[in-house]
Design a protein around this motif. Structure first.
Motif, mmCIF file in Angstrom:
data_model
loop_
_atom_site.group_PDB
_atom_site.id
_atom_site.type_symbol
_atom_site.label_atom_id
_atom_site.label_comp_id
_atom_site.label_asym_id
_atom_site.label_seq_id
_atom_site.Cartn_x
_atom_site.Cartn_y
_atom_site.Cartn_z
ATOM 1 N N TYR A 111 -46.779 19.348 -46.093
ATOM 2 C CA TYR A 111 -45.182 18.385 -46.605
ATOM 3 C C TYR A 111 -44.468 19.557 -47.713
ATOM 4 O O TYR A 111 -44.281 19.956 -48.119
ATOM 5 N N GLY A 112 -42.911 19.185 -48.118
ATOM 6 C CA GLY A 112 -41.942 19.592 -49.080
ATOM 7 C C GLY A 112 -41.905 18.913 -50.371
ATOM 8 O O GLY A 112 -40.940 19.689 -50.865
ATOM 9 N N GLY A 113 -42.670 17.869 -50.323
ATOM 10 C CA GLY A 113 -42.703 17.255 -52.382
ATOM 11 C C GLY A 113 -43.778 16.560 -51.863
ATOM 12 O O GLY A 113 -44.470 15.949 -50.961
ATOM 13 N N PHE A 114 -43.869 16.139 -53.827
ATOM 14 C CA PHE A 114 -45.254 14.971 -52.942
ATOM 15 C C PHE A 114 -44.302 13.158 -52.899
ATOM 16 O O PHE A 114 -44.847 12.838 -52.715
ATOM 17 N N ASP A 115 -43.333 13.106 -52.979
ATOM 18 C CA ASP A 115 -42.705 12.348 -51.528
ATOM 19 C C ASP A 115 -42.856 12.304 -50.708
ATOM 20 O O ASP A 115 -42.262 10.752 -49.956
#
Length: 243
Positions: free
Chosen positions: A221-225
């Protein structure tokens, strides 16, 4: 001679990173729980736990967790803030984990707590240790910087004030490392300077390092969003298991 990570993670670190709050940790743990399908019988290692924000949040969710960090100052803060949860906090070096093999169901490594060492061999030793302490089919999550994003969005100099202390941060790329020089200044203690230096591995390099040591990446993933990992995503969050 002390290394940068032995010098930087003291009381001033708590001022510089004052903005990292418990609310963010709770949101991140919620996402981690979903991604890794954390269960009540999982035994979790929060590797490089710092002040224990995520460790405490996991304990609040009635999960079995141990926190490990090299900094006595940050661990002292972790113990004092997390007394109600009776979390075991252990001082240790991530290159030489003080656990027998196949101890944990899950290892978490958050907030770019990887790439601290000068040599690739030392950094890969961390991966070897993660693999060693995970049980068969154990899961891992490494929350790491995204090299291309850092290069493209580097802010050379920034200044701010925190609790009456002037903080200046100077950032640069030196070879394959992102380097941050942090200068703090106040009337009581004068001026002091710290350096942070992190090796910036590419996605392919990380995958190769993990695979060489028996760890398979299943999702990135590219972020915790929950955004997909790509060249311009803020983070590189690698999730997988032993196997």
């Amino acid at each position: 001679m002390s290394t940068w990570y032995e010098e930087s993670f003291g009381k001033d670190y708590l001022l510089v990173y004052h903005h990292r709050n418990q609310q963010d940790a709770e949101q991140e743990v919620k996402q981690i729980t979903e991604w890794l399908q954390l269960a009540a019988d999982d035994f979790i290692l929060d590797l490089c736990c710092g002040t224990g924000r995520h460790t405490a949040t996991l304990a609040m969710e009635h999960l079995n967790v141990v926190g490990l960090d090299l900094s006595p100052t940050l661990l002292s803060k972790a113990v004092s803030r997390n007394q109600p949860y009776k979390i075991p906090f252990i001082i240790g070096d991530m290159r030489h984990l003080p656990f027998v093999g196949e101890t944990f169901d899950v290892v978490l490594n958050l907030f770019t707590s990887f790439g601290y060492f000068e040599t690739d061999e030392e950094n890969e030793q961390v991966i070897r240790e993660v693999a060693r302490v995970l049980k068969p089919k154990g899961r891992f999550l490494i929350d790491y910087l995204n090299r291309e994003y850092v290069i493209q969005h580097l802010v050379a100099v920034s200044q701010r004030e925190q609790d009456g202390i002037q903080i200046q941060e100077e950032r640069s790329i030196q070879d394959d490392f992102v380097v941050k020089k942090i200068t703090l200044s106040d009337k009581q203690r004068g001026e002091r300077t710290y350096t942070e230096k992190v090796k910036m591995y590419t996605y392919d390099q990380m995958i190769d390092m993990l695979h060489r040591n028996g760890l398979r990446v299943k999702q990135t993933y590219g972020g915790f969003d929950g955004i997909s990992y790509h060249q311009n995503s803020p983070r590189m969050i690698l999730i997988g298991n032993v196997g």
